[in-house]
Write a protein that holds these residues in place. Structure first.
Motif, PDB file in Angstrom:
ATOM      1  N   ARG A   1       9.814  69.468  48.345  1.00  0.00           N
ATOM      2  CA  ARG A   1       9.212  68.363  47.578  1.00  0.00           C
ATOM      3  C   ARG A   1       7.741  68.185  47.940  1.00  0.00           C
ATOM      4  O   ARG A   1       6.889  67.997  47.071  1.00  0.00           O
ATOM      5  CB  ARG A   1       9.963  67.058  47.858  1.00  0.00           C
ATOM      6  N   LEU A   2       7.453  68.226  49.252  1.00  0.00           N
ATOM      7  CA  LEU A   2       6.062  68.060  49.687  1.00  0.00           C
ATOM      8  C   LEU A   2       5.195  69.194  49.156  1.00  0.00           C
ATOM      9  O   LEU A   2       4.085  68.966  48.669  1.00  0.00           O
ATOM     10  CB  LEU A   2       5.977  68.009  51.214  1.00  0.00           C
ATOM     11  N   ALA A   3       5.717  70.426  49.225  1.00  0.00           N
ATOM     12  CA  ALA A   3       4.953  71.585  48.761  1.00  0.00           C
ATOM     13  C   ALA A   3       4.641  71.422  47.277  1.00  0.00           C
ATOM     14  O   ALA A   3       3.496  71.618  46.849  1.00  0.00           O
ATOM     15  CB  ALA A   3       5.736  72.873  49.019  1.00  0.00           C
ATOM     16  N   ALA A   4       5.645  71.031  46.491  1.00  0.00           N
ATOM     17  CA  ALA A   4       5.460  70.867  45.047  1.00  0.00           C
ATOM     18  C   ALA A   4       4.444  69.765  44.768  1.00  0.00           C
ATOM     19  O   ALA A   4       3.525  69.935  43.959  1.00  0.00           O
ATOM     20  CB  ALA A   4       6.797  70.551  44.380  1.00  0.00           C
ATOM     21  N   ALA A   5       4.599  68.642  45.466  1.00  0.00           N
ATOM     22  CA  ALA A   5       3.724  67.495  45.218  1.00  0.00           C
ATOM     23  C   ALA A   5       2.271  67.820  45.569  1.00  0.00           C
ATOM     24  O   ALA A   5       1.355  67.535  44.788  1.00  0.00           O
ATOM     25  CB  ALA A   5       4.209  66.284  46.012  1.00  0.00           C
ATOM     26  N   VAL A   6       2.060  68.452  46.728  1.00  0.00           N
ATOM     27  CA  VAL A   6       0.696  68.760  47.167  1.00  0.00           C
ATOM     28  C   VAL A   6       0.048  69.777  46.224  1.00  0.00           C
ATOM     29  O   VAL A   6      -1.108  69.632  45.820  1.00  0.00           O
ATOM     30  CB  VAL A   6       0.693  69.262  48.627  1.00  0.00           C
TER      31      VAL A   6
ATOM     32  N   VAL B   1       5.923  62.977  40.237  1.00  0.00           N
ATOM     33  CA  VAL B   1       6.906  63.534  39.298  1.00  0.00           C
ATOM     34  C   VAL B   1       7.387  64.905  39.791  1.00  0.00           C
ATOM     35  O   VAL B   1       8.590  65.191  39.787  1.00  0.00           O
ATOM     36  CB  VAL B   1       6.294  63.644  37.878  1.00  0.00           C
ATOM     37  N   ALA B   2       6.456  65.746  40.245  1.00  0.00           N
ATOM     38  CA  ALA B   2       6.829  67.083  40.723  1.00  0.00           C
ATOM     39  C   ALA B   2       7.777  66.991  41.912  1.00  0.00           C
ATOM     40  O   ALA B   2       8.788  67.697  41.971  1.00  0.00           O
ATOM     41  CB  ALA B   2       5.584  67.868  41.109  1.00  0.00           C
ATOM     42  N   GLY B   3       7.470  66.094  42.841  1.00  0.00           N
ATOM     43  CA  GLY B   3       8.333  65.920  44.006  1.00  0.00           C
ATOM     44  C   GLY B   3       9.706  65.433  43.583  1.00  0.00           C
ATOM     45  O   GLY B   3      10.739  65.882  44.089  1.00  0.00           O
TER      46      GLY B   3
END
Lengths: 132, 325
Positions: free
Chosen positions: B91-96, B144-146
């Motif tokens: 989730r963090l990777a996607a959000a960042v 949203v991505a996360g």
């Protein structure tokens, strides 16, 4: 802090809970200003009714051990920071003496309960002693 | 230790690589379509008194958009692909990656937009407001991505908790709950330094709107990430932020064993807060040096939280986990 309750024990759950907080304060495991979990959170955590926890917190508030703040749970008062060292020493002495005499722990416990149930006036006259 | 293959590698590639690169590509295409309407040279840098440096259109977008975003996206993709056993890491990777893929192109576009149809780039208006405004879509899409990143499937443990793991003596009918709050080391110093640097930056650049936006964002971060509550009970291990979010939960049935360890956040996790350990994908809420609970979780996952009296927390977790098997 660690809360533990035994639903099968005769002592009501709210008293078991309040006992835990009192004992934690005496053992120095909680300090003044520390926040206890909200009644709702603790009730969910222990799978008990929220009113059980509220009852325990209200008793603790009546004793002055916690302050109840709306929406912020219960906060330990300065009472939790009192000096319990003499009590610890006395308790330790009771334990040592009980073991030395080979007495059953329950005997000592009931003697202690009886002594505490007396309204402050000691029946047998204790010989006044200077503390070393 | 054999490392478990992280799940949802396709979704990871989608969010960390495809999404930022597509956004960046679209932004670059739009920028190039504006080429005839932009002055030459274009303004590439603003100071307190407006435009202070002119350059080529390439300079405007190559470094921030064509170099920075792909490099960042690649790093985040690798994190999720190789050590993304825990949902938090993915989730963090996607959000960042998405945040970066929106913010950087948005700033480049804003820079160009204020110069459209100008003859002299040095007369371009201020971009401070747009730079601040770009934080909104970037943060919203990152969330949203996360959110849309697939989580972990339930993976109940099959093996019993090792006999050697510490336990709390608990009666057969006894219920127990261990609650402890844990705080970020040096919270006030951290907050003071952060706000002071933002203030200095604001004063130096005289762009108050972005400064205000960044201050609000940092204030929220300080509020949410500096105090946590750790709970061990019949549901497992739960660590929640001050506002009840973020919430990290290890269900009791996924606990293989809990131990107490001396944790060094900087050396192991490269910093403090809600983090992933790059070496093995362990996740954690690491706030200070010292004792912490490390939970070995099913699926090759590990979770670390720094907290006082970790001994009691770990022992209770082992006790409740083995009782639930």
């Amino acid at each position: 802090m660690l809360f533990r309750i035994d639903p099968q024990a005769t002592r009501p759950l709210f008293e078991q809970l309040a006992d835990q907080v009192r004992a934690a304060a005496v053992r120095g495991e909680v300090a003044p200003g520390e926040r206890l979990p909200t009644a709702r959170d603790l009730a969910a955590s222990l799978d008990v009714n929220v009113h059980t926890v509220l009852r325990a917190y209200q008793d603790l508030r009546d004793e002055g051990l916690v302050e109840l703040r709306r929406g912020r749970g219960a906060v330990l008062t300065d009472q939790a920071g009192r000096d319990f060292r003499a009590l610890h020493l006395a308790l330790q002495a009771v334990v040592v003496e009980t073991r030395r005499l080979g007495m059953h722990p329950e005997t000592t416990a009931s003697l202690l309960r009886e002594a505490l149930a007396d309204d402050g006036a000691p029946r047998t006259d204790p010989t006044p002693q200077e503390m070393p | 230790m054999t490392r478990t293959r992280p799940p949802h590698r396709l979704a990871n590639a989608l969010w960390t690589l495809a999404a930022p690169l597509a956004l960046t590509g679209a932004a670059a295409a739009l920028l190039l379509s504006w080429r005839d309407r932009l002055p030459d040279p274009v303004a590439v840098h603003w100071g307190p008194d407006g435009v202070d440096r002119l350059g080529t259109l390439t300079e405007l977008w190559v470094l921030p958009v064509a170099v920075f975003v792909p490099a960042f996206a690649l790093g985040m993709w690798a994190l999720g692909h190789f050590v993304g056993q825990s949902a938090l890491t993915r989730r963090l990777a996607a959000a960042v990656a998405v945040w970066c893929g929106v913010y950087m192109p948005a700033v480049a576009l804003a820079t160009a937009a204020v110069q459209l149809d100008l003859d002299d780039a040095s007369r371009a208006g201020d971009i401070g407001g747009l730079v601040a405004l770009a934080l909104v879509p970037a943060t919203a899409l990152a969330v949203v991505a996360g959110w849309l990143t697939p989580g972990d499937a339930p993976q109940p443990a099959s093996a019993p908790v090792p006999a050697g793991a510490a336990r709390v003596p608990l009666g057969a009918h006894e219920r127990a709950s261990w609650v402890r709050s844990t705080s970020q080391a040096g919270t006030w110093a951290l907050a003071a330094v952060t706000f002071a640097s933002v203030a200095v930056l604001g004063w130096a650049t005289r762009s108050w709107l972005p400064t205000l936006a960044f201050t609000a964002l940092l204030g929220l971060v300080v509020l949410v990430f500096t105090q946590w509550l750790v709970t061990v009970d019949h549901r497992g291990l739960t660590v929640t932020g001050r506002l009840g979010w973020p919430r990290q939960h290890v269900p009791l049935e996924e606990v293989e064993a809990a131990t107490v360890r001396d944790v060094n956040p900087m050396r192991e996790f490269g910093g403090w807060g809600l983090r992933t350990r790059v070496q093995d994908g362990a996740t954690g809420v690491v706030l200070r040096r010292g004792s912490g609970i490390e939970v070995q979780r099913t699926g090759g996952r590990r979770f670390v939280v720094t907290v006082d009296d970790a001994e009691t927390g770990a022992a209770l977790l082992n006790t409740l986990a083995s009782r639930s098997r």
